[in-house]
Design a protein around this motif. Structure first.
Motif, mmCIF file in Angstrom:
data_model
loop_
_atom_site.group_PDB
_atom_site.id
_atom_site.type_symbol
_atom_site.label_atom_id
_atom_site.label_comp_id
_atom_site.label_asym_id
_atom_site.label_seq_id
_atom_site.Cartn_x
_atom_site.Cartn_y
_atom_site.Cartn_z
ATOM 1 N N ILE A 1 0.905 -1.153 -0.015
ATOM 2 C CA ILE A 1 -0.053 -0.097 0.067
ATOM 3 C C ILE A 1 0.861 1.336 -0.163
ATOM 4 N N MET A 2 0.677 2.164 -0.994
ATOM 5 C CA MET A 2 1.477 3.265 -1.147
ATOM 6 C C MET A 2 0.314 4.567 -1.350
ATOM 7 N N HIS A 3 1.052 5.763 -0.929
ATOM 8 C CA HIS A 3 0.254 6.941 -0.948
ATOM 9 C C HIS A 3 1.344 8.149 -0.899
ATOM 10 N N PRO A 4 1.440 9.028 -1.886
ATOM 11 C CA PRO A 4 2.448 10.108 -1.702
ATOM 12 C C PRO A 4 2.495 10.991 -0.570
ATOM 13 N N LEU A 5 1.144 11.194 -0.013
ATOM 14 C CA LEU A 5 1.231 11.822 1.428
ATOM 15 C C LEU A 5 1.005 13.418 0.754
ATOM 16 N N PRO A 6 0.352 14.390 1.544
ATOM 17 C CA PRO A 6 -0.322 13.997 2.767
ATOM 18 C C PRO A 6 -1.671 13.229 2.393
ATOM 19 N N ARG A 7 -2.084 12.411 3.499
ATOM 20 C CA ARG A 7 -3.519 11.847 3.280
ATOM 21 C C ARG A 7 -4.582 12.673 4.117
ATOM 22 N N ASP A 8 -5.721 12.653 3.527
ATOM 23 C CA ASP A 8 -6.667 13.464 4.339
ATOM 24 C C ASP A 8 -7.515 12.404 5.119
ATOM 25 N N SER A 9 -7.200 12.836 6.442
ATOM 26 C CA SER A 9 -7.855 11.578 7.278
ATOM 27 C C SER A 9 -8.981 11.954 7.996
ATOM 28 N N ARG A 10 -9.818 13.071 7.598
ATOM 29 C CA ARG A 10 -11.158 13.538 7.936
ATOM 30 C C ARG A 10 -12.145 12.596 7.288
ATOM 31 N N PRO A 11 -13.273 12.364 7.995
ATOM 32 C CA PRO A 11 -14.278 11.515 7.700
ATOM 33 C C PRO A 11 -14.931 11.875 6.413
ATOM 34 N N GLY A 12 -15.142 10.822 5.544
ATOM 35 C CA GLY A 12 -15.765 11.278 4.012
ATOM 36 C C GLY A 12 -14.720 11.733 3.121
ATOM 37 N N ALA A 13 -13.369 11.933 3.443
ATOM 38 C CA ALA A 13 -12.404 12.549 2.533
ATOM 39 C C ALA A 13 -12.149 11.390 1.533
ATOM 40 N N ASN A 14 -12.704 10.148 1.317
ATOM 41 C CA ASN A 14 -12.556 9.160 0.221
ATOM 42 C C ASN A 14 -10.841 9.163 0.034
ATOM 43 N N ASP A 15 -10.004 9.020 1.035
ATOM 44 C CA ASP A 15 -8.589 9.000 0.923
ATOM 45 C C ASP A 15 -8.282 7.529 1.707
ATOM 46 N N LEU A 16 -6.916 7.449 1.901
ATOM 47 C CA LEU A 16 -6.496 6.118 2.576
ATOM 48 C C LEU A 16 -6.588 6.237 3.869
ATOM 49 N N ASN A 17 -7.473 5.177 4.348
ATOM 50 C CA ASN A 17 -8.009 5.009 5.694
ATOM 51 C C ASN A 17 -6.718 4.620 6.733
ATOM 52 N N VAL A 18 -6.999 5.523 7.929
ATOM 53 C CA VAL A 18 -5.991 5.453 9.182
ATOM 54 C C VAL A 18 -6.588 4.115 9.916
ATOM 55 N N ASP A 19 -7.373 3.317 9.556
ATOM 56 C CA ASP A 19 -7.615 1.908 10.017
ATOM 57 C C ASP A 19 -6.552 0.864 9.760
ATOM 58 N N LEU A 20 -5.618 1.363 8.697
ATOM 59 C CA LEU A 20 -4.618 0.490 8.276
ATOM 60 C C LEU A 20 -3.234 0.860 8.739
ATOM 61 N N ASN A 21 -3.216 1.893 9.629
ATOM 62 C CA ASN A 21 -2.052 2.089 10.447
ATOM 63 C C ASN A 21 -1.690 1.014 11.343
ATOM 64 N N GLY A 22 -0.049 0.584 11.193
ATOM 65 C CA GLY A 22 0.144 -0.626 11.835
ATOM 66 C C GLY A 22 0.251 -1.988 10.973
#
Length: 341
Positions: free
Chosen positions: A269-290
């Protein structure tokens, strides 16, 4: 490579492979095990006329780790351009002060216009929705390292690019860079109206790659090797696009459920960052942390050796690195982040 790095178009396979090799030689320095001073006395001008954290600091750190120093300018408000100065004049003035220049600008083509006025090496740090060549190079370096760890090969790989493929300059550069290599399968998934430009798809297919366009992430991706997702760049939307995107569901969000149900345990899983962690942002979800598949922080770390390699190559000191190494003297933690695996 020319004396500038403005677009992936200026690179061929041999040049890219050389940069990958030089970046690998930079690892002990980027990893804070060794120190070099090959750019001692050199000055970098960092001209960022658009918001940036990672790219700007990464370029700064890379230049400093080679022994150089950095002069920073951020935003139009604090530049002479706010007084009406042309790109040509700014370029000529900065060339008298600096030995290399990194520039980010909100308008596509502006960095190339700036570079046309100087013989000092200029690196495109992002020009609006155009390109981001150094990001593509560090992305390829990340894929190469992750594949080596997993025993995979780039040839025949299946790579998913998803998110804002219209405005995402990182994916514009990456898909062109990947097209220089042996045939692979590239799948494109984006919300309606944010599709990859047709000209880029035509370029990649003309080089023998298989490109497939899908309208959601709900199908099977069990053979996927890399999922590269990008932030929806609402700041580049027109008013009409903003209304269209308001109704987009989370079918375009990469989250743990999608990875567990549709992908394999070895999908990166890759992403150039920044990722938008706000609800409804349709971005890479923080539930994948770790999650060990999440390579986004290894990806950002890889920006240092790759950008060091770019500077060393453009300033022609890449063959001097090993002759100028010494151990570091300060404390270096075993790992730099709490989520590192």
């Amino acid at each position: 490579m020319s004396h500038h790095l403005l677009s992936v178009d200026s690179l061929n396979r041999d040049r890219v492979d050389h940069l990958l090799r030089v970046a690998a030689r930079m690892e002990p320095i980027a990893g804070r095990q060794k120190v070099t001073r090959v750019l001692e006395g050199a000055v970098l001008g960092n001209l960022f006329f658009e918001a940036s954290t990672r790219t700007r600091v990464s370029f700064n750190a890379a230049f400093c780790r080679l022994g150089g120093s950095v002069c920073d300018t951020t935003g139009f408000t604090f530049s002479s351009m706010a007084k009406g100065e042309s790109l040509y004049d700014t370029s000529r003035v900065m060339s008298g002060y600096c030995d290399a220049i990194v520039m980010r600008h909100p308008e596509q083509g502006s960095v190339a216009e700036f570079a046309a006025a100087t013989h000092v090496p200029v690196i495109n740090g992002g020009d609006g929705p155009g390109e981001h060549p150094s990001q593509a190079l560090l992305d390829l370096y990340t894929i190469d390292k992750e594949f080596a760890r997993l025993g995979k090969a780039l040839k025949g790989a299946h790579i998913l690019l998803t998110g804002d493929l219209l405005h995402g300059r990182t994916v514009h550069s990456l898909i062109k860079l990947l097209s220089l290599y042996d045939p692979m399968r590239i799948t494109l998934v984006s919300p309606p109206g944010l599709e990859m430009p047709a000209a880029l798809i035509d370029l990649v297919t003309s080089r023998g790659h298989r490109v497939e366009v899908r309208d959601s992430l709900t199908s099977d991706f069990s053979d996927l090797d890399v999922v590269y997702t990008t932030r929806i760049q609402k700041e580049r939307f027109t008013a009409e696009m903003s209304e269209t995107f308001a109704g987009v569901s989370d079918d375009f969000t990469v989250h743990k459920r999608f990875m567990d149900q549709h992908c394999s345990p070895s999908t990166i899983i890759m992403h150039p960052l920044p990722r938008d962690s706000r609800p409804g942002a349709n971005d890479l979800n923080v539930d994948l942390n770790g999650d060990p598949r999440l390579a986004i922080f290894r990806q950002t770390d890889n920006g240092i050796p790759m950008r060091m390699a770019i500077f060393a190559t453009l300033l022609q000191v890449d063959e001097l690195i090993e002759k100028d190494l010494r151990p570091v003297r300060w404390f270096v933690p075993a790992q730099t982040g709490t989520l590192d695996r």
